[in-house]
Structure formats: C-alpha cells, structure tokens
Design an enzyme around this catalytic site. Structure first.
Site, short mmCIF file in Angstrom:
data_model
loop_
_atom_site.label_atom_id
_atom_site.label_comp_id
_atom_site.label_asym_id
_atom_site.label_seq_id
_atom_site.Cartn_x
_atom_site.Cartn_y
_atom_site.Cartn_z
N HIS A 1 0.84 -1.20 0.00
CA HIS A 1 0.00 0.00 0.00
C HIS A 1 0.87 1.24 0.00
O HIS A 1 1.76 1.39 0.84
CB HIS A 1 -0.91 0.02 1.24
CG HIS A 1 -1.85 1.19 1.24
ND1 HIS A 1 -2.01 2.04 2.29
CD2 HIS A 1 -2.68 1.66 0.27
CE1 HIS A 1 -2.90 2.98 1.99
NE2 HIS A 1 -3.32 2.78 0.77
N HIS A 2 0.65 2.11 -0.97
CA HIS A 2 1.34 3.40 -1.05
C HIS A 2 0.30 4.51 -1.02
O HIS A 2 -0.22 4.90 -2.06
CB HIS A 2 2.13 3.52 -2.36
CG HIS A 2 3.33 2.64 -2.44
ND1 HIS A 2 3.97 2.40 -3.63
CD2 HIS A 2 4.02 1.96 -1.49
CE1 HIS A 2 5.01 1.60 -3.40
NE2 HIS A 2 5.05 1.31 -2.12
N GLU B 1 -16.15 1.85 0.69
CA GLU B 1 -15.77 2.60 1.90
C GLU B 1 -16.88 3.54 2.37
O GLU B 1 -17.02 3.77 3.57
CB GLU B 1 -14.46 3.36 1.67
CG GLU B 1 -14.51 4.40 0.58
CD GLU B 1 -13.13 5.03 0.30
OE1 GLU B 1 -12.13 4.55 0.85
OE2 GLU B 1 -13.09 6.00 -0.47
C1 NOJ Z 1 -8.86 6.19 0.45
C2 NOJ Z 1 -8.94 4.86 -0.21
O1 NOJ Z 1 -10.03 4.77 -1.07
C3 NOJ Z 1 -9.00 3.82 0.87
O2 NOJ Z 1 -9.19 2.54 0.30
C4 NOJ Z 1 -7.74 3.88 1.68
O3 NOJ Z 1 -7.84 2.96 2.73
C5 NOJ Z 1 -7.53 5.27 2.26
N1 NOJ Z 1 -7.65 6.25 1.24
C6 NOJ Z 1 -6.19 5.42 2.91
O4 NOJ Z 1 -5.17 5.36 1.98
CA CA Z 2 -11.28 6.71 -2.01
#
Ligand code: NOJ
Ligand code: CA
Length: 724
Positions: free
Chosen positions: A436-437, A531
């Site tokens: 993850h970046h 999300e």
């Molecule tokens: C928004 C991304 O859509 C989500 O998947 C991620 O966990 C967060 N940013 C943090 O990077």
């Molecule tokens: Ca997002």
C-alpha cells in the site's frame, strides 16, 4: 477532396445528403459497419461541425469542433506567423477549409491479458478529415472511428513548421443533445468522482448541482451545469448515449458543461495550477472523445468501444500479470475498529526525525504482526492470492490536511510490522502481501521515492500495489485531473511495468481504457466504493449505474463482500452497509474487475462460511460475458463463463425495489449437466431491516433450465454453475 472516397462512401454521402441536417452540401459521412450509425461532417463558414444519426434519428445535433489556445508557436522554419498580428493565431476554431478526406476500415480480433471475455473484436469504419487554416499556414486532422455501438473522434496535430508548441485555453468540442433528455450524472469536480449519481432531465441539473469551489482563484470554477464523464443519457424514444473519452494520456481530463437553454454540452478541461489546460508539442493528439449509441441498455454493458480506441498492449512479456483475489487489513481501519497510525503520542511527525521506537503504541494499530498473520491464515485457508496491509509504514500520525510535502517514504515500516518476517510467512502459505502506497497526494514526493519503493517490493516479493491520492494535490494548485498529474499516474504505471508490478490506484483520474495498453493497471477506484458504506451508506442503485458509467473506462476496485452490515457490531461506527449478503455476492459478477477484494473481516465471514463459498469460487477472469438484464440504476443481471474452465457464474443486483429475474440457461453447453448452487435473498430479506437472510440451494441444471430468482429490496443473487 473526393479523390480518396470509395464508391460505397460516395453512395453513403448521397444518402447523407438526403437526411435532414443543417450541414451543407459538402457534407462528408462515415457509417458504422452495420450502417445503423452515421457521422456527418462539414465545414460551415470555416467552422468544423459534425452530427450523429442512429437508425435514421439524429442523436447528436450539429455540434462545433475546435480548440481555443493561449499561445501557439511555429518552429520558425516556415512562415513566421508569430510576428503577424492576427486575431486567428490562438484560434483553432475557425478559418478552416476541408482539404482532404480519407476513408478506411479496420477489423481485427485481439486477446486481452485479462477481461470480461477472452477475445475482443475491433471493427470500425474510419474517416479522417484534414482541415487547413490557410491564414495561419497550419492544419489539423479530425479522425472519426465509427463502430456498431458508438464512435470516437480525436484531434490530431501533425508535426509542421507553423504549429510546434501550443497551450490550450479550452477545448471546445460540442455534443448537442437531441432535446431535454434524461441523464445519470455526477457533478463537475477537478478532484474526485466519489459521489452518488443523480438521474434527472438535463434541464434539472442546474437546480440540483451546487458547483464545487476550488481554492485556486486563478482557476475557473465549474458552472452549475458541469458534469463528469462517463455520462449516461437516454432519449425519450429509448436510445442510450454515453459520453466519455478514451486514451487519456498527456492531456487534462475532460468534463462537460451544459448550455441548458440549447441543451448543448461542451468540453471543459481540468485546469492546471495556473488555470491553463494543456501544454502540447506536435506531433500530438487529444484523447478520443467517445459517444456510445445503443437502443438496448445491455448493449452498452457489452460495448468494448473504449478499450478498442486504446492502443494494443505495450508490455511484451505479460506472463507476470495475473488477476488477483485478495483480503486485507482495511475494512477494520475504514470502519474505525483499528488505526493506520501506530501511536497517539505525537501531535505532528517529521519523517526521518521521529523515532518510533520510543513512542507508546496506541494498542489499536491494525498492521501489527499478529493481526496481519491472522488475515494471512484466513486468506490461505480459503484460496485467496493476496493480503493487502494498510498502515504498515511510518507517517500516518500526521499525513493529511496540512499540505505536507514529505509525509511517507514508502519503505520504512512501523516497529510492530516485521516486513521480512510477514512476507516470508505469507509466501510459506502461498499468499503474497499487497503493498500500500498512500501518497497523501504529494506526487513529487512519491516520484522521489518511487524507484526505491518498487525496488523494495521486488526484493520482498510483492507484485501489486494499491496506491492512493487522498488530499489536495502537491504541487499546490494542481488538481487530481490536470495534465501534469495525469502524466504522474501514467509514469507510475509505466515504471511499475518495468518492475513487474501491478497497480491499483485510488483517487487517480477515472480510467479511459488504458489498461488495454498497460494491463498492469489492474484497477482503479475513481468512484464511490464500498468505503462509503462506513461513512453513512450508499443507496443500493449505485452498483447498478457503475457498469454503465465508471466501469466503461476500466475495472474498479470496488471492494465488495460486506457480510456484517451493522458496523457497530465490531467498530465504533453507526453506519450500516445498505445491501444484503446476496447483494454483495452478486457484485463479484456484476462489477467486473480482475482485482476483487473480499473486504469484510475474517471473523465476519467465519459466521457465514456457506455464503462465503461463492466468494471463494468466483473467478476474476472470464472467457465470455452475457448481459441478461439491465436498467441503469435499477437492476443488472450478468452471466459469465470462467476463463479457465467450463463453469458459469450469474450475478444480479437491484435497487431499493425488489426484482424478479427469469433466467434461461440456454447459454450452457447442449447435452451437458451442471450443478447450480443458488444464493438468493431470504424471504424476509431487506437491505434495511434484514440484510443477512439468505437461502442456498443446489440443483442439477441443463441448457433447458429456467431459473426464477428473487432479489429483495437492496439485494441480489449469485449462482455458480459447474459442469458435473
Ligand atoms: C482512500 C482509499 O479509497 C481507501 O481505500 C484507503 O484505505 C484510504 N484512502 C487510505 O489510503
Ligand atoms: Ca477513495
């Protein structure tokens, strides 16, 4: 001018002349291979104009083409028009004469590295018109490609003495609508597409949309009728249109502003920090402007127009590119059960200067060794490929909202994340970790660290990265969709390809089919994903509009698979996932992606292992796809055949209304028996009151079987059909 026309084109031209249009007698026309679709082009008083006919009806009325420039320079070798005072110098809008028309046809079948089907036909008729601006001694080409289900056209600027560098003030491509028709739209924004869609008449957009203000005064704001693409439209006589773009490279992302008196959309490019739109050097071209036209909604889902308008794969050896089914230390972070950051102690962090080993852990850090191992174990036991871990690297204590240039270095783990040990552990169980970046939208900082970050991934055996661009872009004043940043996203994908890394970029520009050329771009977010179910919820119809809009440009990392809809059961979160368990299962089929997540927590799946079986079984790469039912933002049912076996999978979603599907399995092989496992919403299921009710039945089916499948409000169904 007529020299290059073949006989057929000439006859078509005669036909076009007989169709009602304001275009003059000089009109040039090109038809789709099946002749249903036709583009007419003309130069009217020096201004290029086109319209589009579908089955004899005008679906795009006379629309102007052209660009407004801020400046244009020649190489100095030709006529030195820079010294001439001329009102026309910065206009690629008028003063044109048509000097050549070239027709051609193309028909080829290509095999995508991954996709909704294993073979794609690219079949079109082309018309390229050369437009001379005599006063300026320069010329441009507009190239039209007309397919059975739509068309694309682009501006090309060949290398020439009198047009070498130019700066775009605005592209002025029009799409004149055939009236006050219906649209499914999200409002204009230079930075995000994470919205729910609105269905309305074009005339209603102004009243509903409140334009978003940027903090940069040098940039023009969106008008109150600005919308984003891909934009879905429907005429009152049932013709669906979709406006978008293909192959967005080295150019700003296009939005559309509506003149709602005349119902004419005009292109509106994303500005850079100075309010300018694009810096160009010949030879160059714009992305394709695309118009899909179909009279059956299902044909839009089946369209490969955007992919076809992109260039063939540029990666020679693609054997390392593999679709991915994954789980992750993610939903628990989003829901608030655990944190990305390691400590609550520091009010602010300076990377490199903050020594984490002296800081007190907050006890809620999600990416700790033990928790990550728990996910690896569960993923390995259930046949997944990868486990994403967010919050593994230092910097999350102070990553967002302060316009910090240097937030993350993408290589330094927190003290409780043993990166070598966890990778070894994962690999010993046949799992890879997914990197993850989060760039915190500091694009320069990411580019500074990219090579080192990708090298670390190679060393440890990561082959995919989820990147993210939360916050205002740095350099300050740039937007998520301006030319400079478009080039950044592209740079990351191309560098990743050199390292054999697959990319899934969140908050980047919405895709335009570039995954054909760079199939290591296996996902994007660029829309409202799962999300938001943790941020207040998303209306069920959302997943029945995405395939018509956002997914036209490329796959989405939607992150489906939520089984525990009541987030308060495991996190301090009052939000409810507005869906049913079967509605979530369906998404693995209806939202195509070669990258699919099972987003919920292992403990939530452990309670419903019989339903989880579908997620374990469902493939992420397909041989064939059939679009059985489709009504935008209402319901979608799709059947897909596994790329690597003879098994089929069905998925259906509905909006807040229940839906009954009657599905003939006549696509199955003749004289063959299959076992169908049918996952449907329970009798009293409802996304609001009873989201976890489902029934699973098994039965033997053949190509003569008809299935009746009921979807509850906000729900859906899923079926696996395996040969016996
Ligand atoms: C928004 C991304 O859509 C989500 O998947 C991620 O966990 C967060 N940013 C943090 O990077
Ligand atoms: Ca997002």
């Amino acid at each position: 001018m007529m020299k290059n026309m073949n006989r057929l084109s000439f006859l078509l031209l005669l036909f076009a002349l007989m169709t009602p249009s304001a275009l003059s007698a000089e009109v040039q026309s090109v038809y789709s291979p099946n002749h249903d679709l036709c583009v007419n082009f003309d130069v009217n008083g020096g201004v290029p104009v086109y319209n589009v006919m579908f089955k004899g009806k005008q679906v795009i009325k006379d629309s102007r083409l052209g660009l407004d420039l801020i400046s244009a320079k020649g190489s100095g070798k030709g006529t030195n028009f820079n010294n001439k005072v001329s009102i026309g110098q910065n206009s690629l809008m008028d003063g044109f004469t048509l000097t050549a028309v070239n027709y051609s046809s193309f028909d080829e079948t290509w095999r995508p590295v991954w996709g909704e089907e294993s073979e794609i036909r690219n079949h079109y008729n082309e018309m390229a018109v050369t437009l001379n601006q005599q006063e300026m001694g320069r010329y441009i080409i507009v190239r039209f490609r007309v397919y059975d289900d739509g068309l694309g056209f682009r501006y090309e600027f060949p290398l020439q003495d009198n047009l070498t560098y130019f700066v775009i003030k605005e592209e002025r491509t029009q799409f004149a609508m055939p009236g006050d028709i219906t649209a499914w739209w999200i409002g204009g924004d230079y930075d995000t597409q994470e919205y729910e869609y609105t269905r309305s008449r074009l005339s209603e957009i102004r009243g509903i949309f409140h334009s978003r203000i940027t903090d940069n005064e040098s940039q023009q704001q969106f008008s109150e009728t600005g919308v984003q693409t891909s934009l879905l439209l429907k005429t009152d006589d049932g013709i669906y249109l979709n406006l978008h773009e293909a192959q967005l490279v080295d150019y700003p992302c296009m939005h559309l502003n509506l003149d709602d008196k005349n119902m004419v959309f005009e292109s509106w490019l994303t500005p850079d920090a100075q309010g300018r739109k694009g810096y160009m050097q010949t030879p160059c071209s714009t992305p394709w402007r695309t118009i899909m036209v179909v009279d059956d909604a299902r044909d839009m889902l089946a369209s490969r127009l955007i992919l076809n308008l992109n260039e063939p794969c540029k990666i020679e050896d693609t054997s390392w590119i593999k679709p991915v089914k994954y789980m992750g230390v993610w939903w628990e972070l989003i829901a608030g059960k655990s944190t990305w950051h390691y400590t609550d102690e520091v009010p602010s962090v300076k990377l490199g200067e903050t020594d984490y080993s002296h800081l007190k852990p907050n006890g809620k850090h999600g990416a700790n060794n033990e928790n990550v191992k728990r996910y690896i174990d569960f993923a390995a036991d259930n046949g997944f490929d990868q486990v994403l871990v967010e919050g593994w690297n230092q910097g999350w204590e102070d990553w967002y909202g302060n316009s910090k240039d240097y937030v993350f270095d993408f290589v330094t783990p927190y003290p409780d994340f043993d990166i070598q040990m966890l990778n070894d552990y994962a690999h010993s169980k046949g799992i890879r970790l997914m990197m993850h970046h989060e760039t915190s939208a500091s694009t320069r900082n990411y580019e500074r660290h990219l090579e080192e970050a990708y090298t670390l991934m190679n060393k440890l055996g990561y082959n995919s990265v989820k990147s993210g661009y939360v916050a205002d872009i740095l350099p300050r004043g740039e937007n998520h969709y301006s030319q400079w940043i478009i080039n950044h996203y592209q740079y990351c994908v191309e560098q990743a390809a050199k390292h054999h890394i697959m990319v899934n970029a969140h908050e980047a520009v919405r895709p335009t089919g570039l995954c054909r050329t760079w199939p290591n771009l296996i996902g994007n977010e660029s829309a409202r994903g799962t999300e938001y179910q943790a941020f207040g919820g998303t209306t069920p119809g959302h997943t029945a509009i995405l395939p018509f809009t956002r997914l036209q440009g490329g796959p989405m990392d939607y992150t489906p698979g939520i089984f525990e809809m009541d987030l308060s059961k495991f996190a301090p979160n009052e939000s409810k996932c507005l869906s049913t368990i079967c509605g979530q299962l369906a998404l693995y089929v209806t939202l195509y992606s070669p990258l699919q997540m099972a987003a919920d927590l292992p403990e939530n799946y452990a309670r419903f292992m019989d339903a989880f079986q579908f997620i374990k079984d469902v493939p992420v790469d397909w041989q064939r796809s059939m679009y059985l039912e489709a009504s935008p933002m209402e319901y979608i049912t799709i059947a897909r055949k596994d790329k690597n076996s003879d098994a089929w999978y069905l998925g259906g979603v509905t909006d807040t209304k229940p839906h009954d599907s009657v599905i003939k399995l006549d696509f199955l092989d003749k004289d063959r028996k299959y076992e169908a496992t049918i996952y449907v919403d329970g009798k009293a299921a409802d996304y609001k009151t009873n989201p976890q009710a489902y029934t699973i039945t098994k039965k033997t089916v053949t190509n003569k079987t008809t299935l009746k499948l009921h979807s509850a409000p906000g729900g859906g169904f899923a079926v696996s059909i395996k040969p016996l």
